[in-house]
Scaffold this active site. Structure first.
Site, mmCIF file in Angstrom:
data_model
loop_
_atom_site.group_PDB
_atom_site.id
_atom_site.type_symbol
_atom_site.label_atom_id
_atom_site.label_comp_id
_atom_site.label_asym_id
_atom_site.label_seq_id
_atom_site.Cartn_x
_atom_site.Cartn_y
_atom_site.Cartn_z
ATOM 1 C CD GLU A 107 -8.688 33.184 6.163
ATOM 2 O OE1 GLU A 107 -9.097 32.779 7.250
ATOM 3 O OE2 GLU A 107 -7.896 32.538 5.460
ATOM 4 C CG HIS A 113 -6.170 29.610 6.214
ATOM 5 N ND1 HIS A 113 -7.373 30.197 6.495
ATOM 6 C CD2 HIS A 113 -6.212 28.384 6.750
ATOM 7 C CE1 HIS A 113 -8.122 29.346 7.187
ATOM 8 N NE2 HIS A 113 -7.430 28.240 7.363
#
Lengths: 464, 322
Positions: free
Chosen positions: B243, B281
């Site tokens: 990511e 995150h």
């Protein structure tokens, strides 16, 4: 031709140039403009000959150069105001120019009376572009201070970063301007690759460090902290040596600043602690002129000082509301609301919507330990965005349980009433019970989907 | 077929800068955990710890005990012995893996305790641990040669044998003789499940699935695991899911180009993520032009990796490749 604030302030010193000289052209060597360099040469010559006193105010350049528009660190984190960063620095013995923080015009003039001489008045907001908006002012006397304070406290600041409605300024920093001889850069930042904080110093202070890093990386000297032992003595000595002080007292003072900054970083769990510029004044004093700090959100719980400094007025209201319910929510421009568990899946869901011709209205990760109430709040937040024409619920249950989401969906349908289609894709922990619950509830607006592509196609077709 | 050979002598294994300098393990086995791994749960009496210990037991994992300070000597709701300290637990049970569900303020300390007690693998599930704590814990564990997985991760599963973490067990397909099996590495929990589910529904088994977690400072990284999967004879192909944020995927691309001969399929989440915003995150943020999805995709493509365009086509991209 566009002069920076610093140059405008010294405009009377700039001679009239012939029109064929492009004063705004940047000199590749140092990134300064022609006008800037000529100006500096003239100012220095004048200063050397004793015709003028070289007085340059207070960190103005970084605001006019849009320094703050660039996040300099790897994490989006809690910020504090400039005056608060100064407080934290002076706590560990980093010298800063005399200053005070005021809320009213009367206090501002009082503060000026205490400081005297040349001062700079700065609006205390997070948004960048203060200089251009006229919210950083160099003042010579009490009248100018009053005028600047009146202007800043009664007008909303509008800059590139604030949007058209602007933001109200509640606090001003009045700080003494100092005579700068040279500028340095000192920062501590978390290095993800080396997994430990790194201290960076540079003799090219006062300018955007990203520019220095790109054009002249050798000008930045780095030393990595030992995760357990912190900054070691020899490392600090090497960093100070890189700043090239000839005077021993000045070198000692610089060492103290570096150690102080490291202390602040470790004590308060910073993500970034930066002094730019650290200056040597004409009197040989070492002073931190401007500081910027951001903090690790995960560690704010253990710092009462930081919790007290938190300024909710500077944050997005919906993002804060989401945070209160342990949701992570970021509003975007599209019209398809997303409710997903897991940050990676939430990002991937946004990507998928885009791939099928739609436009996501938000990023929303309900997290692993989501409760029914949390999920209902998530629906409430999504629906409070009037742009939303359809919702995609994508849950792959792990810690989060599908039936919790299903219960929240049913409750939200009853309490809030879905006015837009809701495409639901569930998989993972307790999915059978969830499907059964949803089938029994028979919500009209609800469209079940088999897999990811199916879900994305359905929701994009509904809003198109 | 040597399935009882474990990752022994863990102190020979060094993790750091993407190198895994242990002896090459030339046995046909999964990586990190298998049916002989014995596991303790730190935080077993907490809500999450208790729930997931039950789930792991149900899957057939050899859970041998738990740790909960102040509750030593009692039995958990699963009938497992509870100890006050990790050292007690390891001494009594001989556990070699610890699964941690301790709350964030104490989790990094718990990881160091597990390492000090002699666990060879520490799986840190907890989310929201201060970054400086992790920097210290990682250094502590590195110095002892102990493998850390996470934090903020779903854990690791070797389907059919051992599940250490929070992933739903039923979506996985155990490796069998004669079928292809896939190794999966991912920074995201739920996106891992997605990839696993796509493999399973296409008849592809998984050798081991590892969630490395979404924090900026973590234990095992893409490069470490790519090397383990490359050396693992049971793994036929690798899926890696990255990511935005950081440069781990770029480092992985360089590693794949030089050392990985098995087919690799990648997906990078966050093509549409705006810069400067932390996407859930802690580590998922684009800053200063670094960590964009497009730069990661470009690096991986250059290294010969097949990059899936959409999270829904990870499985299909892999089937095409095989």
């Amino acid at each position: 031709m566009r002069l920076t604030f610093r140059q405008q302030a010294l405009r009377p010193l700039v001679p009239i140039f012939p029109p064929w000289i492009d004063l705004s052209r940047q000199i590749p060597h140092n990134g300064r403009t022609v006008a800037g360099c000529v100006l500096w040469m003239r100012v220095l010559r004048a200063a050397l000959s004793g015709r003028i006193g070289l007085t340059v105010r207070f960190g103005v350049r970084r605001y006019t150069d849009g320094f703050e528009t660039q996040p300099t660190n790897g994490r989006y984190t809690m910020k504090v105001h400039e005056y608060q960063a100064r407080t934290l620095l002076s706590e560990v013995g980093v010298p800063v120019p005399q200053s005070s923080v005021v809320d009213t015009v009367a206090q501002a003039t009082d503060a000026y009376a205490a400081i005297g001489g040349k001062v700079v008045v700065k609006a205390q907001v997070f948004a960048g572009g203060r200089g251009k908006a006229g919210f950083v002012k160099l003042c010579d006397n009490a009248d100018e201070v009053r005028e600047a304070a009146e202007f800043m406290l009664s007008n909303r600041m509008v800059s590139v970063q604030t949007g058209a409605e602007g933001i109200a300024v509640k606090k001003l920093l009045i700080a003494a301007a100092v005579d700068i001889e040279s500028e340095y850069y000192v920062a501590v930042v978390m290095d993800r690759t080396k997994r430990t904080p790194v201290v960076m110093v540079s003799r090219e202070g006062g300018v955007e460090i990203e520019v220095v890093a790109k054009e002249n990386p050798d000008a930045i000297v780095k030393r990595w902290l030992h995760p357990h032992m912190g900054l070691l003595g020899f490392q600090c000595a090497q960093l100070v040596a890189a700043l090239n002080f000839t005077d021993k007292a000045q070198a000692r003072a610089a060492g103290k600043v570096i150690r102080g900054l490291v202390d602040v970083f470790l004590k308060y769990d910073c993500a970034l602690a930066e002094i730019n510029p650290l200056v040597r004044t004409t009197d040989g004093e070492i002073l931190a002129i401007d500081a910027k700090m951001t903090f690790d959100d995960n560690a704010v719980f253990r710092h009462k000082t930081l919790q007290d400094m938190f300024d909710p007025a500077e944050e997005n209201a919906l993002e804060l509301r989401a945070k209160d319910h342990n949701l992570s929510y970021i509003p975007l421009d599209g019209n398809i609301g997303c409710l997903v568990n897991g940050a990676g899946l939430a990002m991937a869901t946004m990507d998928l919507i885009k791939l099928h011709g739609g436009d996501p209205a938000n990023f929303l990760d309900v997290g692993g330990s989501v409760t029914k109430e949390g999920a209902i709040e998530a629906f409430r937040i999504i629906l409070s965005d009037k742009k939303v024409k359809g919702i995609l619920v994508n849950i792959f249950g792990g810690i989060a349980k599908c039936d919790t989401i299903a219960e929240a969906l049913i409750a939200a349908a009853q309490d809030l009433g879905f006015t837009v289609p809701v495409v639901v894709r569930l998989e993972g922990t307790n999915v059978d019970r969830a499907r059964k619950l949803l089938a029994e509830a028979a919500i009209e607006q609800l469209i079940p989907a088999d897999d990811l592509t199916d879900a994305a196609k359905k929701v994009c077709a509904k809003v198109a | 077929m040597g399935l009882d050979i474990r990752l022994h002598q863990p102190h020979n294994l060094r993790v750091g800068e993407g190198t895994f300098q242990g002896d090459r393990l030339d046995v046909d086995m999964s990586i990190l955990v298998d049916r002989d791994s014995s596991i303790i749960c730190q935080g077993i009496t907490g809500k999450a710890g208790a729930f997931h210990t039950a789930q792991c037991l149900e899957y057939g994992t050899r859970m041998v005990g738990g740790v909960s300070p102040g509750k030593g000597g009692s039995q958990s709701e699963h009938g497992l012995p509870v100890f006050n300290t990790c050292h007690d637990a390891v001494a009594a049970t001989g556990a070699d893996v610890s699964m941690i569900f301790v709350p964030a303020p104490f989790a990094a300390d718990a990881a160091m305790e597990a390492g000090d007690a002699g666990c060879s693998l520490v799986v840190l599930v907890t989310e929201g641990i201060p970054t400086l704590d992790m920097a210290r814990a990682r250094k502590f564990l590195d110095d002892k040669g102990i493998l850390l997985l996470g934090p903020n991760c779903p854990g690791v599963i070797t389907p059919g044998q051992c599940k250490v973490g929070i992933m739903p067990g039923y979506i996985h397909k155990p490796a069998e003789k004669g079928t292809k099996s896939i190794g999966i590495i991912s920074r995201s929990g739920t996106l891992t499940y997605e990839a696993v589910w796509q493999c399973t529904t296409r008849g592809l088994a998984q050798s081991t699935c590892v969630g490395i977690g979404g924090d900026p400072i973590k234990g095992l990284n893409f490069t470490d695991l790519l090397q383990m999967f490359q050396d693992d004879e049971e793994t036929d192909a690798i899926i890696m899911i990255g990511e935005i944020g950081g440069t781990d995927e770029e480092a992985a691309a360089t590693y794949i180009e030089r050392h990985v001969t098995k087919p690799v399929v990648a997906f990078i989440a966050g093509m549409t993520a705006p810069p400067g915003k932390r996407m859930g995150h802690a580590g998922a943020i684009i800053s200063g032009g670094e960590g964009t999805a497009s730069s990661k995709v470009a690096a991986l493509k250059e290294a010969g990796v097949s990059v899936a365009e959409s999270p829904a086509t990870i499985g299909d991209t892999l089937t095409k490749l095989l």
